[in-house]
Design a protein around this motif. Structure first.
Motif, PDB file in Angstrom:
ATOM      1  N   PHE A 146      66.994  25.389  27.407  1.00 23.34           N
ATOM      2  CA  PHE A 146      66.586  26.426  26.471  1.00 23.34           C
ATOM      3  C   PHE A 146      65.159  26.904  26.702  1.00 23.34           C
ATOM      4  N   ILE A 147      64.241  25.980  26.959  1.00 16.41           N
ATOM      5  CA  ILE A 147      62.848  26.390  27.171  1.00 16.41           C
ATOM      6  C   ILE A 147      62.739  27.294  28.397  1.00 16.41           C
ATOM      7  N   GLY A 148      63.470  26.958  29.455  1.00 17.09           N
ATOM      8  CA  GLY A 148      63.461  27.817  30.639  1.00 17.09           C
ATOM      9  C   GLY A 148      63.966  29.209  30.340  1.00 17.09           C
ATOM     10  N   TYR A 149      64.999  29.282  29.495  1.00 14.92           N
ATOM     11  CA  TYR A 149      65.552  30.584  29.125  1.00 14.92           C
ATOM     12  C   TYR A 149      64.546  31.392  28.311  1.00 14.92           C
ATOM     13  N   TYR A 150      64.003  30.783  27.259  1.00 13.21           N
ATOM     14  CA  TYR A 150      63.113  31.611  26.436  1.00 13.21           C
ATOM     15  C   TYR A 150      61.776  31.861  27.129  1.00 13.21           C
ATOM     16  N   ALA A 151      61.361  31.004  28.045  1.00 12.99           N
ATOM     17  CA  ALA A 151      60.161  31.305  28.840  1.00 12.99           C
ATOM     18  C   ALA A 151      60.413  32.541  29.696  1.00 12.99           C
TER      19      ALA A 151
END
Length: 119
Positions: A58-63
């Motif tokens: 998820f963090i990779g996506y929202y980054a």
């Protein structure tokens, strides 16, 4: 070339929040430039990244989403973050469904070699 004046050959890592490792990951997915990534948009690009073997995070996506908006990765908060979580989960669900489907053309190929598909 600066990220504010992109060319078609700017690497993916010229997008805010994406580093050199992103260049290799996105290249495995067939995305080789920042322009191509911008044109695809975050949802399609992330789906391609996952299809190429990158584990969903998820963090990779929202980054990525924040970076495409020119914002720092940690700028995502509250309702915006919740909405991105819904989009991320939908991308993961579609990817899981696609993984269980037979690859395109596989039945025709199996018929050609005389083994057919298991039913």
């Amino acid at each position: 070339m600066s990220p504010t004046n992109p060319t078609t050959s700017d690497p993916v890592s010229t997008i805010r929040n994406l580093g050199p490792a992103s260049d290799a990951g996105y290249a495995r997915a067939g995305i080789t430039s920042a322009t191509q990534l911008r044109d695809l948009g975050p949802d399609a690009a992330y789906a391609m990244l996952m299809a190429a073997g990158t584990q969903p995070h998820f963090i990779g996506y929202y980054a990525l989403v924040m970076g495409l908006q020119g914002r720092p990765w940690n700028d995502c908060k509250g309702d915006e973050k919740k909405a991105l979580r819904v989009r991320f989960d939908a991308i993961k669900t579609r990817a899981a469904r696609d993984e269980t489907a037979a690859p395109a053309g596989i039945e025709r190929f199996l018929d050609q070699i005389g083994v057919g598909t298991k039913r």
